[in-house]
Design an enzyme around this catalytic site. Structure first.
Site, PDB file in Angstrom:
ATOM      1  N   GLU A   1     -40.765  10.999  -2.446  1.00  0.00           N
ATOM      2  CA  GLU A   1     -41.160  10.065  -1.387  1.00  0.00           C
ATOM      3  C   GLU A   1     -41.811   8.777  -1.897  1.00  0.00           C
ATOM      4  O   GLU A   1     -43.014   8.548  -1.688  1.00  0.00           O
ATOM      5  CB  GLU A   1     -42.118  10.761  -0.418  1.00  0.00           C
ATOM      6  CG  GLU A   1     -41.522  11.963   0.267  1.00  0.00           C
ATOM      7  CD  GLU A   1     -42.399  12.528   1.393  1.00  0.00           C
ATOM      8  OE1 GLU A   1     -43.564  12.132   1.492  1.00  0.00           O
ATOM      9  OE2 GLU A   1     -41.898  13.351   2.154  1.00  0.00           O
TER      10      GLU A   1
ATOM     11  N   GLU B   1     -37.798  19.110   2.015  1.00  0.00           N
ATOM     12  CA  GLU B   1     -39.050  19.510   2.671  1.00  0.00           C
ATOM     13  C   GLU B   1     -38.876  19.493   4.178  1.00  0.00           C
ATOM     14  O   GLU B   1     -38.274  18.564   4.729  1.00  0.00           O
ATOM     15  CB  GLU B   1     -40.207  18.534   2.347  1.00  0.00           C
ATOM     16  CG  GLU B   1     -40.769  18.639   0.963  1.00  0.00           C
ATOM     17  CD  GLU B   1     -41.952  17.692   0.730  1.00  0.00           C
ATOM     18  OE1 GLU B   1     -42.590  17.248   1.714  1.00  0.00           O
ATOM     19  OE2 GLU B   1     -42.220  17.394  -0.444  1.00  0.00           O
TER      20      GLU B   1
HETATM   21  C1  FCB Z   1     -44.862  15.209   2.270  1.00  0.00           C
HETATM   22  C2  FCB Z   1     -45.278  15.416   0.816  1.00  0.00           C
HETATM   23  C3  FCB Z   1     -45.817  16.785   0.522  1.00  0.00           C
HETATM   24  C4  FCB Z   1     -46.659  17.336   1.650  1.00  0.00           C
HETATM   25  C5  FCB Z   1     -45.964  17.189   2.978  1.00  0.00           C
HETATM   26  C6  FCB Z   1     -46.734  17.735   4.146  1.00  0.00           C
HETATM   27  O1  FCB Z   1     -44.976  13.865   2.591  1.00  0.00           O
HETATM   28  O2  FCB Z   1     -44.188  15.180  -0.030  1.00  0.00           O
HETATM   29  O3  FCB Z   1     -46.482  16.748  -0.698  1.00  0.00           O
HETATM   30  O4  FCB Z   1     -47.900  16.776   1.631  1.00  0.00           O
HETATM   31  O5  FCB Z   1     -45.653  15.847   3.218  1.00  0.00           O
END
Ligand code: FCB
Length: 443
Positions: free
Chosen positions: A167, A355
């Protein structure tokens, strides 16, 4: 209900973590400080003045935690390497004990039949490099190149799946523009060079890895939110286009050969002043896969008060919608819309959801942790991934964020995202109902 067979045999199911959020052991065995060590140990930066010094003590407990992953039937484990654990000053002298740790971690995972997916940079820049300007210093491209080469040579014989950055919009935006994440710097004069150098590292890192391990699968990850204008007005629609360019397109489009989206984001025009002659050719890279990280949708409205952007997001609690502890709207269709959006880029070969997950208050009952809202969140989001896949979207994997309740950056230990509860006093792990659900789903 759907089942995992509907996703096909080659679909990759996994779980995601990040070094700083779980490892702890912040100053042992020769590890150097990272910007997160520095930032979280300053007062009033993190909710509750928490820090990641111990976190989940994964550094000492990784064997048990890998067993836990195995017991949950999870075949793919995403974790990141702490740059300053293996290169305490960011560059130069290698810390063998740090290298040994990741070797043991990778070997132990493989022995259990768990495939390691490695993120090279999940936000913890060595502090020594920040002292020299960090992401705003063009030299970071050389520092990062050396670090990637070291990782490729030390671990690449056993690791097949790599992600270059986690990110970039978040670590440059929160860390170098808003100042709410490490290293706490603010303003466009920090943000814009950081963006350009991170984008260069994104493609350079991939090129280096590929040159050393041509058969490895190389991706990189992006935060992305499904956006909708607040009203149908021209102003809200223009605001939405700008926010989309900033938060969804800024880092991926240069890698796809499309350049920075400055046509829709004039405030970024200054980025070209940081270009060196060959940069245009250095930005694109043909990734084997793209990692998308989606949690929510955002509603965008025009605003006279936000300089240059003239747009802002309407917080979820103001919209009277269901929310998580992060005040992120629960809106399962956002993951479907996100997949559709990125699938439409013909240059993207393969998408992995690297994620997706949620923080809620967990209810303890009779020694068990009943986390119905998280279980539902996962079910409804995975169902939306299936809907996209059935419509032909090239999505080939899904990773839950995250294994353990952990150090959630500026929010400290307050929002719990884990499939496994962690007691931060005793480091006792308890599998939550959502963990049992995922286990059964993956059986
Ligand atoms: C994302 C991050 C991860 C975690 C989630 C909730 O932005 O990559 O490390 O904090 O959010």
């Amino acid at each position: 209900m759907f089942n995992k067979n509907e996703f096909g045999e080659n679909f990759k199911w996994g779980i995601s973590t990040a070094a700083y959020q779980i490892e702890g052991a912040h100053n042992v065995d020769g590890k150097g400080a990272s910007i997160w060590d520095t930032f979280s140990n300053q007062s009033k930066k993190i909710v509750g003045n928490h820090n990641g010094n111990q976190a989940c003590d994964f550094y000492n407990r990784y064997v048990d935690d890998l067993q836990l992953i195995k017991s949950l039937n999870i075949p793919n484990f995403r974790f990141s390497i702490s740059w300053s654990r293996i290169l305490p000053n960011g560059t130069g002298v290698v810390n063998q004990k740090g290298v040994d740790f990741y070797n043991r971690l990778i070997d132990s995972a493989l022995e259990l039949g768990i495939d390691p997916w490695v993120t090279l940079y999940h936000w913890d820049l060595p502090q020594e490099l920040e002292n020299k300007g960090g992401w705003t210093n063009r030299e970071v491209v050389n520092w990062f190149s050396d670090y990637v080469e070291l990782c490729a040579k030390k671990f690449g014989d056993r690791v097949n799946h790599w992600m270059i950055l986690n990110e970039p919009m978040v670590f440059t935006g929160a860390g170098y523009f808003l100042g709410v994440h490490a290293p706490g710097r603010k303003g466009l004069r920090n943000f814009i060079p950081a963006v350009h150098h991170a984008t260069l590292c994104q493609s350079q890192g991939a090129r280096i890895l590929k040159s050393i391990h041509p058969n490895s699968q190389i991706g990189t990850t992006f935060s992305c939110s499904h956006l909708e204008p607040n009203t149908n007005s021209e102003k809200d629609r223009i605001a939405t286009i700008k926010v989309d360019a900033l938060i969804n397109r800024l880092f991926i489009e240069p890698s796809l050969g499309l350049g920075y989206p400055t046509n829709d984001l004039k405030l970024l025009d200054r980025i070209y002043s940081y270009f060196q002659p060959n940069d245009e050719k250095l930005l694109p890279y043909d990734f084997d896969f793209i990692g998308l990280q989606n949690y929510t949708r955002e509603i965008v409205t025009h605003s006279y008060f936000v300089p240059l952007l003239n747009a802002k997001l309407i917080k979820a609690d103001k919209r009277k919608v269901p929310v998580t502890l992060m005040n992120w709207e629960v809106y399962p269709e956002s993951i479907y819309q996100t997949l559709k959006k990125y699938d439409a880029y013909p240059q993207i070969k393969k998408i992995i959801i690297t994620e997706n997950g949620a923080a809620f208050h967990d209810t303890h009952f009779d020694g068990k942790i009943i986390d119905e809202p998280r279980t539902n969140y996962l079910k409804t989001h995975i169902r939306e991934v299936l809907r996209a896949k059935q419509e032909g979207v090239k999505v080939e994997g899904y990773f839950v964020w995250t294994l353990l309740d952990n150090f959630e950056w500026a929010e400290g230990y307050y929002p719990r995202f884990g499939l496994v509860h962690n007691n931060f006093m005793t480091q006792e792990r308890i599998i939550k109902q959502s963990g049992y659900w995922y286990k059964q789903f993956l059986e």
